[in-house]
Design a protein around this motif. Structure first.
Motif, PDB file in Angstrom:
ATOM      1  N   VAL A   1      25.122  22.172  19.329  1.00  0.00           N
ATOM      2  CA  VAL A   1      24.783  20.923  19.255  1.00  0.00           C
ATOM      3  C   VAL A   1      24.241  20.464  20.511  1.00  0.00           C
ATOM      4  N   ARG A   2      24.833  20.773  21.568  1.00  0.00           N
ATOM      5  CA  ARG A   2      24.593  20.049  22.821  1.00  0.00           C
ATOM      6  C   ARG A   2      23.088  20.602  23.196  1.00  0.00           C
TER       7      ARG A   2
ATOM      8  N   ILE B   1      20.299  18.823  21.003  1.00  0.00           N
ATOM      9  CA  ILE B   1      20.113  17.522  21.346  1.00  0.00           C
ATOM     10  C   ILE B   1      19.202  17.303  22.630  1.00  0.00           C
TER      11      ILE B   1
ATOM     12  N   ARG C   1      15.580  16.006  22.576  1.00  0.00           N
ATOM     13  CA  ARG C   1      15.419  14.772  23.940  1.00  0.00           C
ATOM     14  C   ARG C   1      13.920  15.369  24.778  1.00  0.00           C
TER      15      ARG C   1
ATOM     16  N   ASP D   1      24.387  11.286  20.082  1.00  0.00           N
ATOM     17  CA  ASP D   1      24.661  12.659  19.754  1.00  0.00           C
ATOM     18  C   ASP D   1      25.625  12.765  18.455  1.00  0.00           C
ATOM     19  N   ARG D   2      26.299  12.017  18.108  1.00  0.00           N
ATOM     20  CA  ARG D   2      27.157  12.080  17.000  1.00  0.00           C
ATOM     21  C   ARG D   2      26.375  12.275  15.519  1.00  0.00           C
TER      22      ARG D   2
ATOM     23  N   ILE E   1      23.418  13.935  15.499  1.00  0.00           N
ATOM     24  CA  ILE E   1      22.887  15.198  15.304  1.00  0.00           C
ATOM     25  C   ILE E   1      24.099  16.133  14.992  1.00  0.00           C
ATOM     26  N   TYR E   2      25.124  15.676  15.563  1.00  0.00           N
ATOM     27  CA  TYR E   2      26.523  16.675  15.063  1.00  0.00           C
ATOM     28  C   TYR E   2      26.659  16.613  13.603  1.00  0.00           C
TER      29      TYR E   2
ATOM     30  N   SER F   1      22.074  23.199  30.486  1.00  0.00           N
ATOM     31  CA  SER F   1      22.540  21.763  30.641  1.00  0.00           C
ATOM     32  C   SER F   1      22.516  21.346  32.026  1.00  0.00           C
TER      33      SER F   1
END
Length: 323
Positions: free
Chosen positions: A92-93, A96, A100, A109-110, A112-113, A299
């Motif tokens: 997920v991270r 996201i 972006r 974020d939640r 997309i999760y 990241s």
């Protein structure tokens, strides 16, 4: 007062047979102003939702959220199809970060999760890697110069190195790699059917061939390969400063261990390496390292692949020097 008289009193009387469409038009007129921003390609599906769901409360944005979720799901699938390695690797991270970076997503974020969970797109690790370090208690150890600070202000300042093993059909395959703390890129690697000192020396030589790392810190654990005279000679030849983890402190080289864990979770655990030869696994690992360096979202570097981030930094520094 009956229903017809009530409509006449409100001035809403309609010709016979038009009641259904007049109610639909009235509901559309009550929608917020952003209805006009809906793409034409989605308008037909929106009308079907309105017609087939008369119980839907148009006062809230339920139908609008449904459309936005579908658009986000399409963009998530686009992210996973962007590279053949993304589908089974991106959590997920990183999804996201991709949204972006490439689609200008500004939501939470939640959300997309939730969409990933509802459509079974959550990545679950299958196994945990095992450590294979064997220390030489008689060898002289270097100090820990990094002290778990895995950041660097510029390329070729701090490097990490370690060994991992992969079970294959014809025996174990050992991989040694050298990682730059600045961008997380793998600057050198080497694979062999044993974990002798030459494995680590060759990985270091490959890193030195790709970039000038003279004067940099090279951090490792206290394995016998890194305390051998052959390895120390290679360090002196390239004018590198040795740093070593403390005794029994696996977290002192955590970032290097993290790369090996990522390699295994995202690639090697997805396939059965015990049914593949060493040469086949070598090819898989080589392709993954190339993907990791050039295409995989990181990241640490703000969503850019490590070598892409490195190239932008070097280009920026070159422009600064020419001014």
């Amino acid at each position: 007062m009956n229903a017809e008289a009530y409509r006449d009193a409100r001035g809403d009387s309609q010709p016979p047979g038009c009641c259904r469409w007049s109610n639909l038009i009235r509901q559309l007129q009550r929608l917020p102003a952003f209805l006009a921003c809906i793409p034409f390609s989605h308008f037909e599906s929106l009308l079907s939702v309105i017609i087939l769901s008369p119980f839907l409360a148009f006062g809230d944005l339920t139908f609008m959220i449904t459309l936005q979720d579908r658009q986000l799901l399409e963009q998530i699938c686009e992210c996973l199809r962007d590279d053949e390695e993304n589908g089974c690797n991106y959590g997920v991270r990183r999804i996201i970060a991709w949204l972006r970076l490439h689609r200008g997503y500004t939501g939470g974020d939640r959300r997309i999760y939730r969409i990933c969970r509802e459509h079974h797109l959550i990545i679950r690790p299958k196994r945990r890697p095992n450590r294979i370090t064997k220390a030489d208690r008689q060898a002289e150890k270097a100090e820990n110069l990094i002290n778990r600070d895995f950041t660097a202000q510029k390329p070729n300042e701090k490097f990490l190195t370690d060994i991992t093993e992969v079970p294959c059909q014809d025996g174990k395959l050992y991989l040694a790699a050298v990682l730059d703390c600045f961008d997380g890129s793998i600057q050198g690697s080497y694979m062999d059917n044993n974990m002798r000192t030459e494995l680590c020396v060759q990985a270091l030589e490959n890193a030195c061939r790709n970039t000038d790392i003279e004067g940099a810190i090279l951090h490792s654990d206290r394995g016998s390969q890194f305390t051998s005279q052959v390895f120390l000679t290679a360090l002196r030849r390239h004018k590198l400063i040795q740093s070593m983890s403390g005794t029994g402190r696996c977290y002192d080289n955590a970032r290097m261990e993290s790369f090996f864990a990522t390699l295994k979770k995202e690639k090697l655990y997805q396939i059965d390496t015990t049914r593949m030869s060493r040469d086949e696994v070598k090819s898989v690992v080589f392709r993954y390292i190339r993907y990791y360096n050039l295409r995989r979202i990181s990241s640490v570097t703000g969503g850019l692949p490590p070598l892409v981030y490195r190239e932008r930094y070097l280009r920026s520094e070159a422009k600064t020097l020419t001014r």
